[in-house]
Write an enzyme that holds these catalytic residues in place. Structure first.
Site, PDB file in Angstrom:
ATOM      1  N   GLU A  44       0.817  -1.126   0.071  1.00  0.00           N
ATOM      2  CA  GLU A  44      -0.166   0.032   0.144  1.00  0.00           C
ATOM      3  C   GLU A  44       0.554   1.628  -0.294  1.00  0.00           C
ATOM      4  O   GLU A  44       1.762   1.267   0.729  1.00  0.00           O
ATOM      5  CB  GLU A  44      -0.739  -0.387   1.052  1.00  0.00           C
ATOM      6  CG  GLU A  44      -1.845   1.177   1.526  1.00  0.00           C
ATOM      7  CD  GLU A  44      -2.631   0.980   2.719  1.00  0.00           C
ATOM      8  OE1 GLU A  44      -3.494   2.185   3.768  1.00  0.00           O
ATOM      9  OE2 GLU A  44      -2.725   0.091   3.250  1.00  0.00           O
ATOM     10  N   LYS A 129      -8.857   3.949  -2.566  1.00  0.00           N
ATOM     11  CA  LYS A 129      -9.457   2.753  -1.407  1.00  0.00           C
ATOM     12  C   LYS A 129     -10.862   3.760  -1.129  1.00  0.00           C
ATOM     13  O   LYS A 129     -11.061   5.147  -1.311  1.00  0.00           O
ATOM     14  CB  LYS A 129      -7.993   3.647  -0.499  1.00  0.00           C
ATOM     15  CG  LYS A 129      -8.865   2.473   1.124  1.00  0.00           C
ATOM     16  CD  LYS A 129      -7.213   3.129   1.737  1.00  0.00           C
ATOM     17  CE  LYS A 129      -8.121   2.231   3.592  1.00  0.00           C
ATOM     18  NZ  LYS A 129      -7.597   2.134   4.394  1.00  0.00           N
ATOM     19  N   CYS A 163      -5.982  -2.348   2.513  1.00  0.00           N
ATOM     20  CA  CYS A 163      -6.281  -2.743   3.772  1.00  0.00           C
ATOM     21  C   CYS A 163      -7.306  -3.054   4.822  1.00  0.00           C
ATOM     22  O   CYS A 163      -7.783  -3.895   3.952  1.00  0.00           O
ATOM     23  CB  CYS A 163      -4.648  -1.161   4.314  1.00  0.00           C
ATOM     24  SG  CYS A 163      -4.583  -1.186   6.175  1.00  0.00           S
TER      25      CYS A 163
END
Length: 308
Positions: A44, A129, A163
């Site tokens: 990430e 995200k 995540c």
């Protein structure tokens, strides 16, 4: 061919140095490809690294210089960095998945983005995200449903979440419904609880899961980084301790977990194993009840707010 070697690259970024991160990523990609990997996954926000001050300083407590640096070093899509990454993927003949801090060409809001590149040297897709976690909301904007790509490869359909998005049941279900076979989870998440979640997704989605973290020691924060003595607490030796892992569609660990070292994890995967695992449980097929449960997903881009 339905088999391929995959690689999870657990490495240290060079904090807020776009060019150095790019060069390191290209070298590690070549290394993984030389070992036979056809799909290579990076952590990430690898370019130009995690804005670590959000977890070490009170919100907006003198972070102006750091945020300005983040904007300066962030990646535009498309742009010179994506061109270089695409070229590296083409040079090595690999599918490349890598996390970046992204911004619009004339914008200053940063997005936590995963980029997908093909072995033909093209940018295949990006995912922003959807929901930054905790202090991340002070630096990262929210993505929308228009960037939830699933990439066709000869080895199966490739996608994933970033995540803690992986804890979002409806986001997972949407990707399951798109037939994902190889699930990438670039992350900063630590601890055994995260590994249990990765095993759960593999078992629930009957897919391969590649969880990959950065691994950064405090000594790897560049010596000339602005306000270096304030950006990270000296008593915390590991900025990012790693936690990378590769799991098969039954929840079995194939490689890892790796912590406290820069390394590349490898595993050979076979699409037939995905198909076999779904004989018993297919979350969007014979083990789904669409007569009872339905999911609506808005995949249109979120329009900008403009006032006359």
């Amino acid at each position: 061919m339905t088999t391929v070697k995959i690689a999870a690259v657990q490495a240290a970024y060079i904090l807020m140095d776009q060019k150095a991160c790019l060069e390191k990523a290209a070298e590690l990609l070549r290394q993984a490809a030389a070992a036979g990997a056809g799909i290579v996954v990076f952590p990430e926000a690898f370019i130009p690294g995690t804005p670590i001050w959000i977890d070490s300083r009170p919100i907006w407590d003198g972070d102006d210089d750091w945020y300005a640096l983040l904007v300066e070093q962030a990646v535009t899509v498309p742009g010179p960095i994506t061109d270089a990454l695409a070229a590296a993927a083409g040079e090595t003949g690999t599918y490349l998945v890598i996390g970046v801090n992204e911004r619009e060409p004339h914008g200053t809001t940063i997005y936590n983005t995963t980029l997908y590149f093909g072995p033909d040297g093209t940018l295949l897709g990006k995912h922003r995200k959807l929901m930054p976690t905790g202090s991340e909301r002070t630096v990262w904007g929210m993505g929308d449903g228009s960037t939830l790509p699933v990439i066709d490869t000869p080895y199966g359909r490739l996608s994933g979440l970033i995540c803690w998005e992986n804890y979002m049941p409806l986001a997972r279900f949407y990707l399951y419904s798109q037939g994902v076979d190889i699930w990438t989870a670039p992350t900063l998440a630590q601890g055994d609880g995260w590994l249990a979640a990765m095993r759960h997704i593999a078992h629930e989605g009957r897919c391969y899961v590649i969880g990959v973290n950065p691994c950064v020691h405090i000594d790897q924060i560049p010596a000339d980084f602005p306000h270096r003595d304030r950006v990270w607490r000296a008593e915390q030796e590991w900025v990012e301790p790693g936690n990378s892992i590769i799991i098969d569609p039954t929840g079995k660990i194939l490689a890892g977990p790796a912590r406290h070292e820069e390394t590349i994890l490898y595993a050979d995967i076979d699409l037939a194993a995905v198909h076999a695992a779904r004989r018993y449980f297919d979350p969007v097929g014979h083990y789904h009840r669409p007569d009872i449960f339905q999911l609506t997903v808005d995949t249109s881009p979120r329009p900008p707010v403009i006032k006359a």
